[in-house]
Design an enzyme around this catalytic site. Structure first.
Site, PDB file in Angstrom:
ATOM      1  N   TYR A  75      -2.220  -0.763  10.238  1.00 50.46           N
ATOM      2  CA  TYR A  75      -2.172  -1.124   8.530  1.00 50.46           C
ATOM      3  C   TYR A  75      -0.987  -0.666   8.044  1.00 50.46           C
ATOM      4  O   TYR A  75      -0.451  -1.322   7.246  1.00 50.46           O
ATOM      5  CB  TYR A  75      -3.468  -0.370   8.108  1.00 50.46           C
ATOM      6  N   SER A  97       0.883  -1.130  -0.131  1.00 50.93           N
ATOM      7  CA  SER A  97       0.128  -0.063   0.009  1.00 50.93           C
ATOM      8  C   SER A  97       0.876   1.246  -0.132  1.00 50.93           C
ATOM      9  O   SER A  97       2.030   1.277   0.424  1.00 50.93           O
ATOM     10  CB  SER A  97      -1.020  -0.114   1.254  1.00 50.93           C
TER      11      SER A  97
END
Length: 260
Positions: free
Chosen positions: A165, A151
């Site tokens: 995350y 990501s």
């Protein structure tokens, strides 16, 4: 001519692929993309119904597909999913480790339960499948392609309550680079894809909040969110012979976010 037919190097004919998180969102698009380029596909997901729906769509297009329910953070389930894929499809040549979750809280308020849950799915889950498929490829003396879902959050700071995350995705990037170096001698390529915000169930709730939408878009020069279909092309490229000299990279699919 330097090459005979450039289209052929994107073909996945004769390959078998395993996609975690393949029952929806980015994983579903990647699974269907692999099949459209000729691969048989194992669709692995925590939700057996969505996994089977994607597998059935692939079968209707003339490719073999199997659906497998799996909590990717559980070692026994991960190993079982790889073993079942090998039994059903004969081998695994391509892994796309896509399964991931979010569980938001500002850093000062995040609980250990939130931290552990996201790390377990997003990082431990990638590691378990990378290792199992890597061992399978090494034992077969077969070249292969492993694609991990990272990501932009693993590369840049954000302020949307994503400490767990972002840490998990940063870990995925580091793991990808290490495995690319360790397994290059086996002709196993290991790369990562790092998307910006895509229209997936993972952020569906956030897209209902105008202030969050505005914040996200302010960091995307292209001025829009990604569509799930736009993930298939980068994944097919990294899986195919078109990327035969590509390993250890992070392919940002981010509308220009990391260029800012």
């Amino acid at each position: 001519m330097i090459i005979d037919n450039v289209k052929d190097i994107f073909s996945l004919e004769g390959k078998s692929a395993l996609v975690t998180g393949g029952g929806q969102g980015l994983g579903g698009a990647i699974a269907e993309g692999f099949a459209q380029f000729g691969a048989d596909v194992s669709v692995v997901d925590i939700n057996p119904d969505t996994a089977e729906a994607v597998a059935e769509a692939i079968r209707k297009e003339g490719r073999k597909a199997v659906s497998i329910q799996c909590d990717v953070s559980k070692e026994d389930q991960a190993h079982s999913a790889v073993e079942k894929t090998i039994r059903e499809l004969g081998k695994v040549d391509i892994l796309a480790a896509v399964a991931g979750i979010g569980d938001r809280a500002m850093a000062e308020d995040m609980t250990m339960e939130q931290w552990d849950r996201v790390i377990d799915i997003n990082l431990r889950g990638v590691w378990l499948f990378d290792q199992a498929v890597g061992k399978h490829l090494i034992d077969r003396k077969a070249k292969g392609s492993i694609i991990n879902m990272a990501s932009i959050g693993g590369q840049v700071g954000v302020k949307t309550g994503n400490a767990n995350y972002c840490a998990s995705k940063g870990g995925v990037i580091a793991l990808t680079r290490l495995l690319a170096v360790e397994w290059a001698k086996y002709n196993i390529r290991v790369n990562a894809i790092a998307p910006v915000q895509f229209k997936t169930p993972l952020i569906a709730g956030l897209l209902e909040k105008p202030e969050i939408v505005d914040y996200f878009l302010s960091y995307i020069p292209m001025g829009r969110f990604g569509e799930v279909r736009e993930m298939a092309g980068p994944a097919v490229f990294l899986a195919s012979e078109a990327a035969s000299m590509v390993t250890g990279i992070v392919l940002n699919v981010d509308g220009g976010h990391t260029a800012m």
